[in-house]
Motif scaffolding. Structure first.
Motif, PDB file in Angstrom:
ATOM      1  N   VAL A  40       0.822  -1.207   0.000  1.00  0.00           N
ATOM      2  CA  VAL A  40       0.000   0.000   0.000  1.00  0.00           C
ATOM      3  C   VAL A  40       0.860   1.262   0.000  1.00  0.00           C
ATOM      4  O   VAL A  40       0.363   2.351  -0.302  1.00  0.00           O
ATOM      5  CB  VAL A  40      -0.967   0.044   1.200  1.00  0.00           C
ATOM      6  N   LEU A 339      -6.607   6.290  -3.782  1.00  0.00           N
ATOM      7  CA  LEU A 339      -7.311   5.011  -3.744  1.00  0.00           C
ATOM      8  C   LEU A 339      -8.610   5.084  -4.551  1.00  0.00           C
ATOM      9  O   LEU A 339      -8.942   4.161  -5.308  1.00  0.00           O
ATOM     10  CB  LEU A 339      -7.607   4.616  -2.299  1.00  0.00           C
ATOM     11  N   TYR A 344      -3.305   2.278  -5.988  1.00  0.00           N
ATOM     12  CA  TYR A 344      -3.378   1.594  -4.696  1.00  0.00           C
ATOM     13  C   TYR A 344      -2.091   1.644  -3.877  1.00  0.00           C
ATOM     14  O   TYR A 344      -1.941   0.906  -2.906  1.00  0.00           O
ATOM     15  CB  TYR A 344      -3.807   0.143  -4.932  1.00  0.00           C
ATOM     16  N   ARG A 357      -1.689   6.737   6.939  1.00  0.00           N
ATOM     17  CA  ARG A 357      -1.619   5.843   5.782  1.00  0.00           C
ATOM     18  C   ARG A 357      -2.555   4.657   5.981  1.00  0.00           C
ATOM     19  O   ARG A 357      -3.363   4.333   5.105  1.00  0.00           O
ATOM     20  CB  ARG A 357      -0.179   5.347   5.579  1.00  0.00           C
ATOM     21  N   THR A 361      -6.353   4.050   4.483  1.00  0.00           N
ATOM     22  CA  THR A 361      -6.431   2.888   3.597  1.00  0.00           C
ATOM     23  C   THR A 361      -7.472   1.891   4.095  1.00  0.00           C
ATOM     24  O   THR A 361      -8.305   1.394   3.328  1.00  0.00           O
ATOM     25  CB  THR A 361      -5.057   2.200   3.494  1.00  0.00           C
TER      26      THR A 361
END
Length: 443
Positions: A40, A339, A344, A357, A361
């Protein structure tokens, strides 16, 4: 009246022959997702600062930064992630805090780059030689001890004329020393980390990518490595890769010139912005010029199996509490933004960016999970509903859920309950591959 086709087998054979080259081109140039994990984020640190404990240290510092905001739950609420969790009736902030707490303790960094480029600078050949060998040994020790991130490698200096020989030497020294250190520390197989990543920065031509292919082929031959073992990512930091002098789009050409070795394209926020003359105050991942470049890159990687990563923000959540909160909100918003746009991965520069982060996410996947799981269940089990999804959409739904599972935002139990599919079926749908009935895996 009976009506039958007027074109026979000869016409069908002629059609096959006519399109055979195009069929082969499509299959080889656009093989689709190979199923490998995409991290990620990527974190980078100056090479000499890396130690086998660095990831754990960043995790601890990330949690400490969150504590200054009252803890992960309070931080989640502060940046707008309160409310009800998309995967259930519990408080979203509570669920996110619990998941991110576990993530920062177990795997705070998914992808780490030891930097010999901008973050390292010019320290003279003798010092860089020493640091390249030392970095290789530290990476081998971290992998052997189980403390290395799943993906780890180096960013060496670019193949532009002024730094070309230095970049090549550092790459050579690092790979050679890493194999030797891997043997010394008992790494299996070819003695290299399974998640080894090499980053070629500041690329200005397709020819530099072709040259990199030649370099890694030579390294493989010199060390007896399997062909194709050394892959690399390309940092997209120059306008020459978005639009060439002849009007072509090199970002698309370089993927295919990479002979299957280009693993990812990474947008470089600040070098790219500066190269367009954008004032420093307006250099950002969300500048229209950045979106234009990333849109071109996104089309270039589509169907190739090559990953795409956004860049970073240098607005850090440190210092004055008010400034820290503003920076966290900005970072969380930028993470969510890329995203939502189908990118991604991004870059993080500081331990204090890790909480947002993962909070942002995980919120992204959990927010969309209930609807995606319901639609996937209806598709797989042929349940009539108000939405009639096609196979391509079912793949997208499965891929979304699979990404959430891999990064830790969702659990296998949640997915089985809500979507009615097991891991093998999820993989099969996401990767568009049938399941081997005997092995229970996709093929």
């Amino acid at each position: 009246m009976t009506i039958g086709p007027v074109l026979g087998q000869e016409a069908a054979a002629s059609l096959d022959a006519r399109l055979a080259a195009a069929d082969h081109e499509l299959a080889t140039r656009y093989p689709g997702d190979d199923g490998r994990r995409q991290p990620v984020h990527t974190v980078y640190v100056s090479a000499e600062r890396f130690t086998p404990d660095l990831a754990a240290d960043w995790g601890a510092r990330a949690l400490e930064a969150a504590r200054t905001a009252g803890g992960l739950q309070s931080l989640a609420e502060t940046i707008g992630l309160g409310g009800t969790d998309g995967g259930g009736a519990d408080s979203r902030a509570d669920v996110l805090a619990e998941l991110v707490q576990a993530k920062l303790a177990a795997e705070p960094i998914e992808d780490l780059r030891l930097d010999f480029e901008d973050g390292y600078g010019d320290r003279g050949d003798e010092q860089e030689d020493v640091d390249a060998v030392a970095a290789a040994d530290a990476v081998a020790r971290a992998v052997a001890a189980g403390t290395a991130p799943p993906f780890i490698g180096i960013r060496f200096k670019s193949f532009e004329a002024p730094t070309r020989r230095r970049g090549l030497r550092t790459l050579d020294l690092f790979v050679s020393a890493l194999i030797a250190a891997g043997a010394e520390h008992g790494l299996p197989g070819d003695r290299l980390p399974e998640g080894l990543v090499l980053t070629l920065p500041k690329v200005t031509s397709v020819e530099q990518v072709e040259a990199m292919v030649d370099v890694v082929e030579r390294l493989e031959a010199a060390h007896g490595l399997p062909a194709g073992r050394l892959r690399f990512e390309v940092q997209m930091e120059t306008p020459q890769l978005i639009l060439a002098a002849d009007g072509t789009v090199p970002s698309a050409r370089l993927i295919h010139a990479g002979a299957g070795r280009v693993s990812s394209l990474h947008y470089g926020t600040y070098d790219y912005s500066a190269s367009l003359g954008i004032a420093a105050a307006y250099q950002s991942m969300e500048h229209p010029a950045a979106d234009f470049a990333k849109n071109a890159m996104q089309v270039a990687v589509a169907g190739t199996g090559v990953h795409l990563s956004d860049g970073s923000t240098n607005i850090l959540p440190v210092g004055d509490p008010e400034n820290a909160v503003a920076a966290w909100r900005l970072h969380a918003r930028l993470v969510r933004r890329h995203l939502e746009r189908g990118i991604y991965q991004g870059w993080d520069l500081h331990p204090a960016q890790l909480p947002t982060r993962f909070l942002a996410t995980y919120a992204f996947y959990r927010d969309g999970f209930a609807a995606a799981a319901a639609r996937l269940r209806n598709y797989v089990h042929q349940i009539e509903s108000s939405v009639m999804d096609e196979p391509a959409t079912a793949r997208a739904l499965a891929a979304f859920i699979r990404r959430g599972l891999v990064c830790g935002a969702l659990t296998a139990d949640e997915i089985a309950e809500a979507a009615g599919v097991d891991a093998a079926t999820l993989d099969s749908l996401a990767l568009n591959r049938p399941i081997d009935a005997e092995e229970g895996t996709h093929v």
